[in-house]
Design an enzyme around this catalytic site. Structure first.
Site, PDB file in Angstrom:
ATOM      1  N   ARG A 250     -35.552  74.946 -38.007  1.00  0.00           N
ATOM      2  CA  ARG A 250     -35.219  73.688 -38.666  1.00  0.00           C
ATOM      3  C   ARG A 250     -33.916  73.126 -38.119  1.00  0.00           C
ATOM      4  NH1 ARG A 250     -30.794  72.474 -40.842  1.00  0.00           N
ATOM      5  NH2 ARG A 250     -30.769  74.395 -42.035  1.00  0.00           N
TER       6      ARG A 250
ATOM      7  N   SER B 235     -14.926  69.860 -43.187  1.00  0.00           N
ATOM      8  CA  SER B 235     -15.226  68.717 -44.043  1.00  0.00           C
ATOM      9  C   SER B 235     -14.093  67.694 -44.058  1.00  0.00           C
ATOM     10  CB  SER B 235     -15.493  69.199 -45.475  1.00  0.00           C
ATOM     11  OG  SER B 235     -16.621  70.054 -45.506  1.00  0.00           O
TER      12      SER B 235
ATOM     13  N   TRP C 297     -18.038  75.803 -33.776  1.00  0.00           N
ATOM     14  CA  TRP C 297     -19.290  75.895 -34.532  1.00  0.00           C
ATOM     15  C   TRP C 297     -20.208  74.714 -34.209  1.00  0.00           C
ATOM     16  CZ3 TRP C 297     -20.166  80.524 -35.751  1.00  0.00           C
ATOM     17  CH2 TRP C 297     -19.148  81.363 -36.206  1.00  0.00           C
TER      18      TRP C 297
ATOM     19  N   SER D 162     -21.917  59.818 -41.991  1.00  0.00           N
ATOM     20  CA  SER D 162     -23.283  59.345 -42.221  1.00  0.00           C
ATOM     21  C   SER D 162     -24.288  60.208 -41.471  1.00  0.00           C
ATOM     22  CB  SER D 162     -23.417  57.876 -41.794  1.00  0.00           C
ATOM     23  OG  SER D 162     -23.378  57.734 -40.384  1.00  0.00           O
ATOM     24  N   CYS D 163     -23.891  60.723 -40.314  1.00  0.00           N
ATOM     25  CA  CYS D 163     -24.767  61.600 -39.545  1.00  0.00           C
ATOM     26  C   CYS D 163     -24.955  62.935 -40.271  1.00  0.00           C
ATOM     27  CB  CYS D 163     -24.192  61.839 -38.155  1.00  0.00           C
ATOM     28  SG  CYS D 163     -23.976  60.356 -37.151  1.00  0.00           S
TER      29      CYS D 163
ATOM     30  N   GLU E 219     -22.388  71.650 -42.875  1.00  0.00           N
ATOM     31  CA  GLU E 219     -22.673  70.316 -43.408  1.00  0.00           C
ATOM     32  C   GLU E 219     -22.149  70.172 -44.836  1.00  0.00           C
ATOM     33  OE1 GLU E 219     -23.331  68.536 -41.194  1.00  0.00           O
ATOM     34  OE2 GLU E 219     -24.605  69.566 -39.761  1.00  0.00           O
TER      35      GLU E 219
END
Length: 412
Positions: free
Chosen positions: A118, A166, A190, A265-266, A391
């Site tokens: 995935r 982040s 990473w 946004s990505c 993420e």
């Protein structure tokens, strides 16, 4: 269910209820206990089944070996391209009303095989191709999108740094103008598929704020080193990138990307795939635990015969169903163009946590054998530990939801 009426099917391919459900038959199974297939269109079920077959035939037989020795990524990427795994959300420009549930089902089935499968599509589609389609110039799109769709080219998305994840505003990679050119300096860490990538979407600070650049990886000064000693995500590469006076022409700048909202946004796009994938990992772990509990005998009875085992299985089944239902709902909102970043944060937070809890319980139900690669839960469990971090961590998404609920930004 006798009073449920059929929803009219329109051009947007709204929802058909399964005939068996409409006629009151019990179509539930352990793999779909809540009969969530009734929320999918025939086309969505057909596309989902094709991806499931691809995973079972082409990928699953190799997962144990690939966990020990990482698969050749370029060959795997081309295989994915041949089976049209890339580009479902991307056209000449970023799709405004994408086939979100169909794409999500693809992510679910891929991660039921392994998180890295995935992740390969999430990186190529949600991050690299989305950045090009949404923020790139016509020339950038025409050069790279066709190669990325077919898998002839591999892309990577370079935002995270050793000291900034982040906290995008804390990135230290800089780009400065030098005549008509840009010169980039900094480090990224990473970065999925960085060692094998042909093109990198690199984010850097400039005098104009954060900007994105399309960087062919053969550019002088660009370096990539694989991060060794990983316990999780062993099917994919994670990379440290070095940018040492990387000189780029003005045409390398993503012209429509300005400020931190562009890279974020990505990553929001990627979270959508993650929340579906976590449901797939949870389903695979639950089914493995159910099979094991029926096959293994203790004290003269199958494990499934014990009340505590049935309690565990019922809780796992509930979490799988709720994670999948949430994913479908967010997919329908996305198709209507009204899903929010905070809703995707909640989806990622909820589903990854549910996936981890199911994986841990499933591993425990396998006993001592549960720590071997003969069974999938331990592999899913350690992969999901990594997914819970990238993420956006659980803490970051908790604060994102909290901000949406209260209107108060508690990040600082």
């Amino acid at each position: 269910m006798a009073n449920v009426s059929l929803v009219e099917h329109d051009a947007a391919e709204h929802v058909w209820l399964l005939p068996e459900v409409l006629h009151g038959k019990d179509t539930s199974s352990p793999a779909d206990f809540l009969a969530l297939d009734s929320l999918l269109t025939p086309a969505e079920r057909g596309e989902r089944d094709a991806v499931r077959q691809f995973v079972e035939k082409e990928l699953s037989p190799h997962t144990r070996d690939w966990f020990k020795i990482r698969p050749p990524l370029r060959e795997l990427t081309r295989l994915f391209g041949q089976h049209r795994m890339f580009g479902r959300l991307i056209g000449e420009t970023a799709a405004r009303i994408p086939p979100a549930v169909s794409f999500g089902l693809q992510m679910l089935e891929l991660e039921a095989g392994d998180t890295a499968f995935r992740q390969l599509v999430s990186t190529q589609d949600n991050l690299v191709m989305f950045a090009l389609a949404e923020y790139g110039s016509p020339e950038q799109r025409s050069e790279w999108l066709p190669q990325l769709v077919t898998g002839e080219a591999v892309g990577c998305f370079a935002m995270t740094e050793p000291t900034a994840g982040s906290d995008v505003a804390g990135m230290q990679t800089v780009a400065r103008r030098d005549g008509p050119d840009w010169v980039l300096n900094g480090e990224k860490r990473w970065i999925t598929n960085g060692v094998d990538a042909d093109v990198a979407i690199v984010w850097a600070k400039t005098d104009e704020g954060i900007r994105g650049f399309v960087v062919p990886t053969r550019t002088a000064g660009f370096s990539a080193v694989d991060i060794g000693d990983k316990v999780a995500m062993r099917h994919s590469s994670s990379t440290e990138l070095g940018l040492r006076n990387v000189r780029l022409p003005a045409s390398a700048l993503l012209p429509l990307a300005s400020g931190s909202r562009a890279p974020l946004s990505c990553t929001s796009e990627a979270r959508y795939g993650i929340l579906w994938g976590a449901a797939g990992a949870a389903r695979d772990c639950f089914l493995a635990a159910l099979e094991r509990s029926l096959a293994r005998t203790q004290f003269g009875r199958p494990l499934a015969n014990f009340q505590l085992t049935q309690q565990r299985l019922a809780v796992m089944c509930s979490k799988v169903g709720h994670a999948t239902m949430l994913a479908i709902h967010l997919g329908r909102l996305r198709e209507q163009g009204c899903v929010t970043a905070a809703q995707l944060s909640l989806g990622k937070l909820q589903n990854v946590q549910a996936g981890l809890e199911v994986a841990r319980e499933a591993r425990a139900l396998h006993g001592g054998d549960g720590i071997t690669l003969e069974f999938s839960p331990i592999r899913h469990m350690i992969n999901l530990e990594a997914v819970s971090t990238y993420e956006g961590t659980h803490e970051i998404h908790t604060l994102a939801v909290g901000r949406a609920l209260t209107g108060i930004d508690a990040f600082r």
